[in-house]
Enzyme design. Structure first.
Site, PDB file in Angstrom:
ATOM      1  N   HIS A   1     -37.449  17.621  26.174  1.00  0.00           N
ATOM      2  CA  HIS A   1     -37.950  18.966  25.851  1.00  0.00           C
ATOM      3  C   HIS A   1     -37.461  19.971  26.891  1.00  0.00           C
ATOM      4  CE1 HIS A   1     -40.934  18.805  29.123  1.00  0.00           C
ATOM      5  NE2 HIS A   1     -41.199  17.549  28.720  1.00  0.00           N
TER       6      HIS A   1
ATOM      7  N   CYS B   1     -41.177  12.599  31.021  1.00  0.00           N
ATOM      8  CA  CYS B   1     -40.274  13.171  30.019  1.00  0.00           C
ATOM      9  C   CYS B   1     -38.957  13.617  30.651  1.00  0.00           C
ATOM     10  CB  CYS B   1     -40.953  14.358  29.338  1.00  0.00           C
ATOM     11  SG  CYS B   1     -42.264  13.882  28.206  1.00  0.00           S
TER      12      CYS B   1
END
Length: 469
Positions: free
Chosen positions: A423, A444
């Site tokens: 992301h 992430c």
């Protein structure tokens, strides 16, 4: 009668007497040799004795090669020079000389001047037999099984040996060879010389041959498994493995159909899955940085539905429609699907996350489309991003990522393993380097917004994500 006429008659008489004398002198001269204008095998023989002509003919005679031809047209050669070949024209020459009437030498000049004679040929019979026994077809015939047999080859497929058809009577063939050599011939046709046995199979032999025809048809299987671009045909050996056997032969039911070994079919499907399933596989990956990485685990990869594939084979293997000789492609059923299939199931379209270099790459059909620096999981806080081959299983925009003690809004979200995904990270000003060591993410893959937007637009759901250190 005047004087002129008498003189003319006397001259004619003297000429005739002279010619007659010459004729008989020539007849007497050629009595012990060959007559005037005699040619034998291309050699001029006038006035020569049998011994002289024989010697001259032998000087032009070389030991020939004898060619043996079998039923299939294969040729085998014996060089007679290797078996003590000898030729002699003496008897044929003497017989021809006796035919000639020395007093009819004019007839020989006009009508019978050229003759072709064959020599009497002798060879060392033991040497000829040794040369004969060394020929390939003789050695093959000596080793040949003299019956029908049904066995398995090295791969496991059934093979039929016809030991009855085209069997050669080797002793008869040798005697025929000896005969043509002695006759001065140079070719022996085994079939025309009657050197093949004529054998009629008995009932048990006929039954074995008929069984082989059924096995041969069954072993010609059309099923070809398709794993992406790779093809895996069901081979003759595979088909033989599927059959229940007793005493070395396939079992047939009361209808004459083969009986399948369900355990063997199950084991075959198991081996296919082990060879081609990607899920849980250890992979060797050629990284952009240049080395080969060994990667275990991850969520990516296909997994064959073994029960369905076993059922498919059990249902179709006895169907004559899959034993026609025309390949039929079959895509297996899967419990887990993948973006690509086959042994190299990552393919040429994938995301590569190099967590040591803190770089991410996107390849599409083998072409590098995107490269960017990233920040992965915080190593000091033991939140390091896990290694493995995963895949993009969703794509969303404008999400809030939540976890213990944080809620982070993002524009683009592509999860790849559980709550770990790729992301944008608008709160970061810098990416790459060793940031991840002390100020990394919660696990992430943080990506610059412009690069994330570009990646989001390119990537399809299902795309492999190769993650490694």
């Amino acid at each position: 009668m005047n004087k002129t006429t008498k003189r003319l008659l006397f001259a004619v008489l003297i000429l005739l007497l002279f010619l007659l004398t010459v004729y008989f002198v020539l007849a007497l001269y050629y009595r012990e040799g060959f007559s005037l204008n005699t040619w034998i095998n291309g050699v001029y023989c006038t006035g020569k004795t049998v011994e002289e002509v024989n010697s001259e003919l032998l000087s032009h005679t070389e030991a020939p090669d004898v060619v043996i031809v079998d039923k299939a047209g294969e040729k085998y050669t014996i060089t007679l020079a290797d078996v003590d070949y000898h030729a002699d024209f003496s008897s044929a020459l003497e017989a021809y000389r006796q035919e000639q009437n020395p007093y009819l030498w004019v007839d020989n000049v006009l009508f019978h001047s050229r003759r072709t004679l064959a020599p009497v040929v002798t060879v060392d019979e033991e040497a000829l037999r040794r040369a004969y026994n060394a020929l390939d077809f003789v050695q093959t015939e000596q080793k040949r099984i003299k019956d029908y047999s049904l066995t398995r080859d090295a791969e496991g497929a059934y093979v039929f040996t016809d030991g009855l058809s085209d069997r050669i009577d080797l002793e008869k063939a040798f005697l025929a060879l000896k005969q043509i050599v002695e006759n001065g011939q140079e070719t022996l046709n085994l079939q025309e010389s009657g050197c093949y046995y004529e054998i009629t199979p008995d009932e048990s032999q006929k039954a074995l041959r008929n069984l082989w025809k059924e096995i041969e048809r069954f072993q010609t299987c059309d099923i070809v498994y398709c794993f992406g671009e790779e093809r895996h045909p069901v081979t003759a050996a595979d088909c033989a493995f599927f059959l229940t056997a007793e005493n070395g032969l396939p079992v047939q039911d009361e209808k004459g159909s083969f009986v399948l070994d369900e355990q063997a079919v199950t084991a075959y499907v198991q081996s296919l899955a082990e060879e081609y399933d990607g899920y849980g596989r250890t992979r060797q990956f050629h990284s952009t940085r240049g080395d080969v990485i060994t990667i275990d685990g991850g969520t990516y990869g296909s997994k064959m539905d073994r029960k369905k594939e076993t059922a498919y084979l059990l249902e179709h293997l006895l169907d004559p429609g899959v034993h026609t000789g025309t390949p039929q492609s079959h895509i297996p059923s899967y419990e887990r699907e993948a973006f690509c299939y086959g042994k190299n199931d990552i393919g040429d379209t994938y995301i590569e996350v190099d967590m040591t270099e803190q770089k991410m790459y996107y390849y599409e059909k083998g072409v590098l489309k995107l490269e960017t620096e990233i920040v992965t999981g915080n190593m000091r806080r033991r939140m390091g991003t896990p290694e493995g081959v995963n895949f993009v299983y969703n794509k969303q925009k404008n999400r809030v990522l939540r976890g213990p003690g944080y809620a982070s809004p993002v524009k683009f979200w592509m999860p790849v393993k559980g709550g770990i995904g790729i992301h944008d990270a608008g709160w970061r000003k810098e990416f790459g380097g060793d940031i991840y060591q002390t100020a990394g993410s919660h696990g992430c893959i943080n990506t610059p917004k412009d690069k994330m937007e570009e990646l989001f637009d390119c990537v399809q759901i299902g795309t492999p994500v190769v993650m490694f250190y």
